[in-house]
Design a protein around this motif. Structure first.
Motif, PDB file in Angstrom:
ATOM      1  N   ASP A 113       0.847  -1.177   0.039  1.00  0.00           N
ATOM      2  CA  ASP A 113       0.105   0.169  -0.257  1.00  0.00           C
ATOM      3  C   ASP A 113       0.951   1.317   0.088  1.00  0.00           C
ATOM      4  O   ASP A 113       0.612   2.224  -0.892  1.00  0.00           O
ATOM      5  CB  ASP A 113      -0.645  -0.050   1.208  1.00  0.00           C
ATOM      6  CG  ASP A 113      -1.654   1.199   1.464  1.00  0.00           C
ATOM      7  OD1 ASP A 113      -2.616   1.530   0.492  1.00  0.00           O
ATOM      8  OD2 ASP A 113      -1.564   1.845   2.239  1.00  0.00           O
ATOM      9  N   GLY A 116       2.338   1.864  -3.398  1.00  0.00           N
ATOM     10  CA  GLY A 116       1.526   2.356  -4.311  1.00  0.00           C
ATOM     11  C   GLY A 116       1.154   3.828  -3.936  1.00  0.00           C
ATOM     12  O   GLY A 116       1.283   4.756  -5.012  1.00  0.00           O
ATOM     13  N   ILE A 120       2.735   5.712  -7.441  1.00  0.00           N
ATOM     14  CA  ILE A 120       1.862   5.226  -8.556  1.00  0.00           C
ATOM     15  C   ILE A 120       0.879   6.791  -8.501  1.00  0.00           C
ATOM     16  O   ILE A 120       0.398   7.025  -7.345  1.00  0.00           O
ATOM     17  CB  ILE A 120       0.963   4.205  -8.236  1.00  0.00           C
ATOM     18  CG1 ILE A 120       1.706   3.016  -8.360  1.00  0.00           C
ATOM     19  CG2 ILE A 120      -0.137   4.023  -9.178  1.00  0.00           C
ATOM     20  CD1 ILE A 120       1.147   1.789  -8.010  1.00  0.00           C
ATOM     21  N   VAL A 126       2.219  -0.130 -14.448  1.00  0.00           N
ATOM     22  CA  VAL A 126       2.974  -0.999 -13.326  1.00  0.00           C
ATOM     23  C   VAL A 126       3.139  -2.299 -14.016  1.00  0.00           C
ATOM     24  O   VAL A 126       2.069  -2.853 -14.666  1.00  0.00           O
ATOM     25  CB  VAL A 126       2.205  -0.928 -12.108  1.00  0.00           C
ATOM     26  CG1 VAL A 126       2.805  -2.058 -11.342  1.00  0.00           C
ATOM     27  CG2 VAL A 126       2.220   0.147 -11.398  1.00  0.00           C
ATOM     28  N   PHE A 140      -2.232  -1.597  -5.672  1.00  0.00           N
ATOM     29  CA  PHE A 140      -1.830  -0.762  -6.500  1.00  0.00           C
ATOM     30  C   PHE A 140      -3.001  -0.289  -7.441  1.00  0.00           C
ATOM     31  O   PHE A 140      -2.720   0.764  -7.811  1.00  0.00           O
ATOM     32  CB  PHE A 140      -0.631  -1.551  -7.603  1.00  0.00           C
ATOM     33  CG  PHE A 140       0.433  -1.820  -6.839  1.00  0.00           C
ATOM     34  CD1 PHE A 140       1.019  -1.354  -5.744  1.00  0.00           C
ATOM     35  CD2 PHE A 140       1.057  -3.120  -7.554  1.00  0.00           C
ATOM     36  CE1 PHE A 140       2.126  -1.837  -5.174  1.00  0.00           C
ATOM     37  CE2 PHE A 140       2.281  -3.419  -6.916  1.00  0.00           C
ATOM     38  CZ  PHE A 140       2.724  -2.761  -5.792  1.00  0.00           C
ATOM     39  N   TYR A 143      -4.696   2.845  -6.282  1.00  0.00           N
ATOM     40  CA  TYR A 143      -4.144   4.118  -6.675  1.00  0.00           C
ATOM     41  C   TYR A 143      -3.887   4.443  -8.067  1.00  0.00           C
ATOM     42  O   TYR A 143      -3.161   5.644  -8.597  1.00  0.00           O
ATOM     43  CB  TYR A 143      -2.759   4.306  -5.980  1.00  0.00           C
ATOM     44  CG  TYR A 143      -2.501   4.256  -4.454  1.00  0.00           C
ATOM     45  CD1 TYR A 143      -2.985   5.300  -3.774  1.00  0.00           C
ATOM     46  CD2 TYR A 143      -2.173   3.120  -4.057  1.00  0.00           C
ATOM     47  CE1 TYR A 143      -3.181   5.123  -2.378  1.00  0.00           C
ATOM     48  CE2 TYR A 143      -2.005   2.974  -2.524  1.00  0.00           C
ATOM     49  CZ  TYR A 143      -2.700   3.966  -1.755  1.00  0.00           C
ATOM     50  OH  TYR A 143      -2.750   3.914  -0.542  1.00  0.00           O
ATOM     51  N   ALA A 145      -3.382   2.479 -10.757  1.00  0.00           N
ATOM     52  CA  ALA A 145      -2.186   1.753 -11.495  1.00  0.00           C
ATOM     53  C   ALA A 145      -2.857   1.301 -12.835  1.00  0.00           C
ATOM     54  O   ALA A 145      -4.020   0.743 -12.996  1.00  0.00           O
ATOM     55  CB  ALA A 145      -1.691   0.648 -10.922  1.00  0.00           C
ATOM     56  N   TYR A 173       6.665  -5.390 -10.744  1.00  0.00           N
ATOM     57  CA  TYR A 173       6.359  -6.241  -9.246  1.00  0.00           C
ATOM     58  C   TYR A 173       6.509  -7.699  -9.574  1.00  0.00           C
ATOM     59  O   TYR A 173       5.953  -8.322 -10.618  1.00  0.00           O
ATOM     60  CB  TYR A 173       4.949  -5.853  -8.731  1.00  0.00           C
ATOM     61  CG  TYR A 173       4.667  -6.637  -7.466  1.00  0.00           C
ATOM     62  CD1 TYR A 173       5.192  -6.393  -6.330  1.00  0.00           C
ATOM     63  CD2 TYR A 173       3.779  -7.842  -7.752  1.00  0.00           C
ATOM     64  CE1 TYR A 173       4.858  -7.269  -5.281  1.00  0.00           C
ATOM     65  CE2 TYR A 173       3.314  -8.670  -6.828  1.00  0.00           C
ATOM     66  CZ  TYR A 173       3.851  -8.194  -5.507  1.00  0.00           C
ATOM     67  OH  TYR A 173       3.475  -9.153  -4.373  1.00  0.00           O
TER      68      TYR A 173
END
Length: 398
Positions: A113, A116, A120, A126, A140, A143, A145, A173
């Motif tokens: 979190d 993110g 982001i 991402v 993600f 926010y 992504a 990621y």
């Protein structure tokens, strides 16, 4: 006095709140709590591995010797002796990690979190594996992504495909060890290629590693953090090697990112519980994990083999599955015409067996004929019986 007949509130949620979705796994777990269900759904560590007496002793020592400090507010970045222990444990293969690079978080999910929050913006690209960890996709997506799925095979993501899709991406990621949900492990040569590619492109690489210590047989593969400490963000957790109830994880990253994450954490919870951090340090400082983790590996390895043997015996030949060398999960691919989401309802109601459908783990195009099985909380004889019932149900769909 009490207000008479107040008008009901008309809640106006934020756009972010309206976009939130519940975790598919958490929703399934509500159903599978029934005692008559054999659940292969949860990614929960086995309670048999929890060192209750050792943790009780650690709590007693901390509270009796440093109680006032343990019960007080603490620094945002975390308890220094524990951060130093983590830094020392990760300073391998020439990579020197300092305690200033370590941020303690309230479970790995908080780390996701916070990443993110600070990396982001709405619409930020991402890169993620195919499939990827559902908890990261949730964190993600909150926010804004925009996910780009990296082509992947049975050995994990394919580094040679990254450059063509990485333009403008904020980060990549990955879970290189015994990945959730597939159980697969990224080979050493791919790790180096991934690190080299991300470094050349200036792309931050997240190495999420909650399962790395849970190798059944072989020594752990090298961490990508050790290959490029200035470009890799490493995430670790005590949930799988000690106990998940303590909600304690950590992020290791270059100092500029750690400082921004500290600021974000101050707006979230000020700091992770001081008592928890001090107790974990007391529990592990004298080498306890070196004796404890092998017992977890043995238990999980035996139960994994029990499930692999049962799958081989009872599942139709048209199905395939991963053969993990560690961790907690097996990934199953069904014939293309079978939707695992629809199959789940029949499995629960008719066969009293639960699993997690694979579709929610895909950031973009879902492969609906996939599912995840977890074996760590189910004894071997129950694994065998549950897989047999599930295999018969799948066979009936052919």
């Amino acid at each position: 006095m009490k207000l008479e007949n107040p008008a009901p509130l008309q809640w106006q949620f934020s756009q972010r709140a309206d976009a939130m979705k519940s975790s598919a796994i958490r929703e399934i777990l509500k159903v599978t709590m029934r005692p008559d269900i054999t659940s292969f759904a949860g990614g929960l560590p086995s309670p048999l591995t929890f060192p209750v007496e050792h943790m009780k002793t650690a709590f007693d020592r901390v509270l009796s010797q440093q109680g006032k400090m343990a019960l007080q507010y603490g620094p945002t970045d975390g308890y220094l002796p524990l951060r130093e222990w983590i830094a020392a444990s990760l300073s391998t293969n020439g990579a020197q990690i300092s305690a200033e690079q370590v941020l303690m978080v309230s479970g790995s999910q908080q780390g996701l979190d916070l990443l993110g929050k600070v990396l982001i913006d709405e619409g930020s690209k991402v890169l993620v594996e195919t499939p990827s960890y559902l908890g990261a996709l949730q964190a993600f997506a909150l926010y804004g992504a925009k996910f780009e799925s990296v082509p992947s095979d049975e050995s994990g993501l394919q580094p040679e495909t990254i450059e063509a899709i990485a333009g403008g991406a904020r980060m990549l990621y990955s879970l290189p060890n015994f990945q959730n949900p597939t159980g697969r492990t990224l080979p050493t040569e791919r790790r180096f290629k991934l690190v080299e590619t991300c470094a050349r492109l200036g792309l931050p690489l997240i190495e999420d590693d909650p399962y790395g210590a849970l190798s059944y047989q072989n020594a752990p593969l090298p961490k990508m953090l050790s290959m490029n400490p200035s470009g890799v963000i490493y995430m670790g957790s005590f949930s799988k090697v000690l106990t998940p109830g303590i909600r304690l994880g950590y992020v290791v990253a270059p100092r500029p990112l750690i400082l921004k994450m500290e600021q974000a954490k101050q707006a979230t919870d000020l700091h992770t519980a001081q008592l928890t951090q001090m107790v974990v340090y007391e529990a592990i400082k004298d080498g306890f994990l070196d004796q404890h983790v092998p017992t977890i590996r043995k238990l999980y390895g035996d139960q994994c083999q029990a499930m692999l043997d049962a799958l081989q015996q009872y599942f139709p030949a048209s199905c395939s599955w991963s053969k993990p060398e560690g961790g907690m999960f097996i990934w199953v691919t069904l014939p293309e015409h079978i939707d695992a989401g629809a199959l789940l309802n029949e499995a629960v109601e008719q066969e009293k067996v639960a699993f997690v459908p694979g579709a929610p783990f895909y950031a973009n195009v879902a492969q609906k004929n996939t599912l995840r099985l977890s074996f760590v909380t189910v004894p071997p004889e129950q694994i065998r019986a549950g897989v047999e019932r599930l295999g018969k149900l799948i066979a009936s769909k052919l």
